[in-house]
Design a protein around this motif. Structure first.
Motif, PDB file in Angstrom:
ATOM      1  N   ASP A 178       0.859  -1.176   0.000  1.00 15.24           N
ATOM      2  CA  ASP A 178       0.000   0.000   0.000  1.00 15.24           C
ATOM      3  C   ASP A 178       0.901   1.234   0.000  1.00 15.24           C
ATOM      4  N   ALA A 179       0.928   1.931  -1.118  1.00 14.38           N
ATOM      5  CA  ALA A 179       1.835   3.069  -1.268  1.00 14.38           C
ATOM      6  C   ALA A 179       1.572   4.144  -0.218  1.00 14.38           C
ATOM      7  N   GLU A 180       0.304   4.427   0.058  1.00  9.50           N
ATOM      8  CA  GLU A 180      -0.010   5.478   1.024  1.00  9.50           C
ATOM      9  C   GLU A 180       0.397   5.084   2.437  1.00  9.50           C
ATOM     10  N   GLU A 181       0.277   3.813   2.768  1.00 10.19           N
ATOM     11  CA  GLU A 181       0.728   3.340   4.080  1.00 10.19           C
ATOM     12  C   GLU A 181       2.234   3.541   4.226  1.00 10.19           C
ATOM     13  N   VAL A 182       2.983   3.246   3.175  1.00  6.82           N
ATOM     14  CA  VAL A 182       4.433   3.439   3.201  1.00  6.82           C
ATOM     15  C   VAL A 182       4.754   4.920   3.326  1.00  6.82           C
ATOM     16  N   ARG A 183       4.042   5.771   2.572  1.00  5.76           N
ATOM     17  CA  ARG A 183       4.282   7.217   2.638  1.00  5.76           C
ATOM     18  C   ARG A 183       4.015   7.755   4.045  1.00  5.76           C
ATOM     19  N   ASN A 184       2.947   7.285   4.676  1.00  9.09           N
ATOM     20  CA  ASN A 184       2.608   7.763   6.014  1.00  9.09           C
ATOM     21  C   ASN A 184       3.687   7.387   7.031  1.00  9.09           C
ATOM     22  N   GLN A 185       4.181   6.153   6.958  1.00 11.03           N
ATOM     23  CA  GLN A 185       5.242   5.734   7.869  1.00 11.03           C
ATOM     24  C   GLN A 185       6.516   6.545   7.627  1.00 11.03           C
ATOM     25  N   ALA A 186       6.839   6.739   6.342  1.00  9.04           N
ATOM     26  CA  ALA A 186       8.055   7.476   6.001  1.00  9.04           C
ATOM     27  C   ALA A 186       7.951   8.938   6.434  1.00  9.04           C
ATOM     28  N   ALA A 187       6.756   9.525   6.316  1.00  9.38           N
ATOM     29  CA  ALA A 187       6.563  10.917   6.724  1.00  9.38           C
ATOM     30  C   ALA A 187       6.763  11.064   8.234  1.00  9.38           C
ATOM     31  N   ALA A 188       6.258  10.100   9.009  1.00  6.36           N
ATOM     32  CA  ALA A 188       6.426  10.142  10.460  1.00  6.36           C
ATOM     33  C   ALA A 188       7.899  10.023  10.834  1.00  6.36           C
ATOM     34  N   SER A 189       8.627   9.144  10.113  1.00  3.92           N
ATOM     35  CA  SER A 189      10.051   8.981  10.376  1.00  3.92           C
ATOM     36  C   SER A 189      10.818  10.242   9.995  1.00  3.92           C
ATOM     37  N   THR A 190      10.494  10.819   8.856  1.00  5.09           N
ATOM     38  CA  THR A 190      11.152  12.054   8.410  1.00  5.09           C
ATOM     39  C   THR A 190      10.947  13.170   9.425  1.00  5.09           C
ATOM     40  N   LYS A 191       9.758  13.267   9.964  1.00  2.52           N
ATOM     41  CA  LYS A 191       9.470  14.290  10.967  1.00  2.52           C
ATOM     42  C   LYS A 191      10.319  14.091  12.218  1.00  2.52           C
ATOM     43  N   ARG A 192      10.498  12.825  12.625  1.00  7.31           N
ATOM     44  CA  ARG A 192      11.320  12.568  13.807  1.00  7.31           C
ATOM     45  C   ARG A 192      12.765  13.025  13.567  1.00  7.31           C
ATOM     46  N   PHE A 193      13.279  12.786  12.374  1.00  5.83           N
ATOM     47  CA  PHE A 193      14.644  13.223  12.070  1.00  5.83           C
ATOM     48  C   PHE A 193      14.734  14.745  12.020  1.00  5.83           C
TER      49      PHE A 193
END
Length: 208
Positions: A115-130
């Motif tokens: 699910d592309a959107e699921e991957v994008r959501n996880q990656a966005a949360a990780s990017t925000k943490r960094f």
């Protein structure tokens, strides 16, 4: 009966050998035990200290373009912390590859569930943490696929069948997945496998 007596006679010897092995393992100087109840991110940090030294910075050319090679976890960790890459950037590359192979004739999907959107959501949360300077661990922003017989919510666990997920819906992450998620791992989907794991080749008439 003689065979039975032989087995009974050998049993104490086997137990003794097992006891010696356990004692040796406990006193082995190069073995570090991890507390089972410890926080996943703390256990990962301790495990990282056991690895040989690796200088990820030495692999970069100075123009923010790394040489072609197989990236290791510590390469991604360095790139994220040095602002040379972001999990969201990597996610888009992965999504592009997934879509390319899914659109081939015939399709050649890498994953059973994606699910592309699921991957994008996880990656966005990780990017925000960094961006906030608060990565969860060295595994934050690392992309992983999970075999289709291990629960990884919200993806169904099909066991590479066409029916298993209908009789056993996935309601939550498996323990191993939950611990990896607590460390910031990004799950891209469910990987193909031999149907119900009953084989070694990985060939599957349902998914390829």
């Amino acid at each position: 009966m003689n065979g039975m007596r032989d087995h009974i006679h050998l049993l104490p010897i086997s137990l003794n050998l097992l006891g010696v092995y356990v004692v040796n393992l406990e006193t082995e100087p190069d073995v570090i035990g991890l507390e089972e109840d410890g926080k996943p991110e703390d256990r990962v940090e301790l495990a990282l200290k056991c690895l040989p030294h690796y200088d990820a910075a030495a692999c970069w050319t100075g123009d923010s373009t790394p040489s072609f090679r197989y990236w290791k976890i510590r390469d991604y960790a360095y790139a994220y912390r040095s602002r040379l890459a972001k999990p969201s950037m990597v996610a888009e590359h992965i999504i592009s590859v997934m879509e390319e192979f899914s659109n081939k004739k015939p399709p050649a999907p890498f994953l059973i569930s994606f699910d592309a959107e699921e991957v994008r959501n996880q990656a966005a949360a990780s990017t925000k943490r960094f961006e906030e300077g608060n990565p969860l661990s060295i595994l934050d922003g690392i992309f992983m696929a999970i075999k289709d017989d291990i629960d990884c919510y919200p993806y169904p666990s099909k066991g590479a069948t066409t029916w298993y997920h209908d009789v056993r819906p996935t309601k939550k992450d498996a323990v191993c997945v939950s611990r990896l998620r607590n460390c910031g791992v990004i799950f891209v989907g469910k990987a193909n496998m031999h149907e119900v794991g009953l084989g070694t080749t990985g060939n599957n008439a349902n998914y390829g």
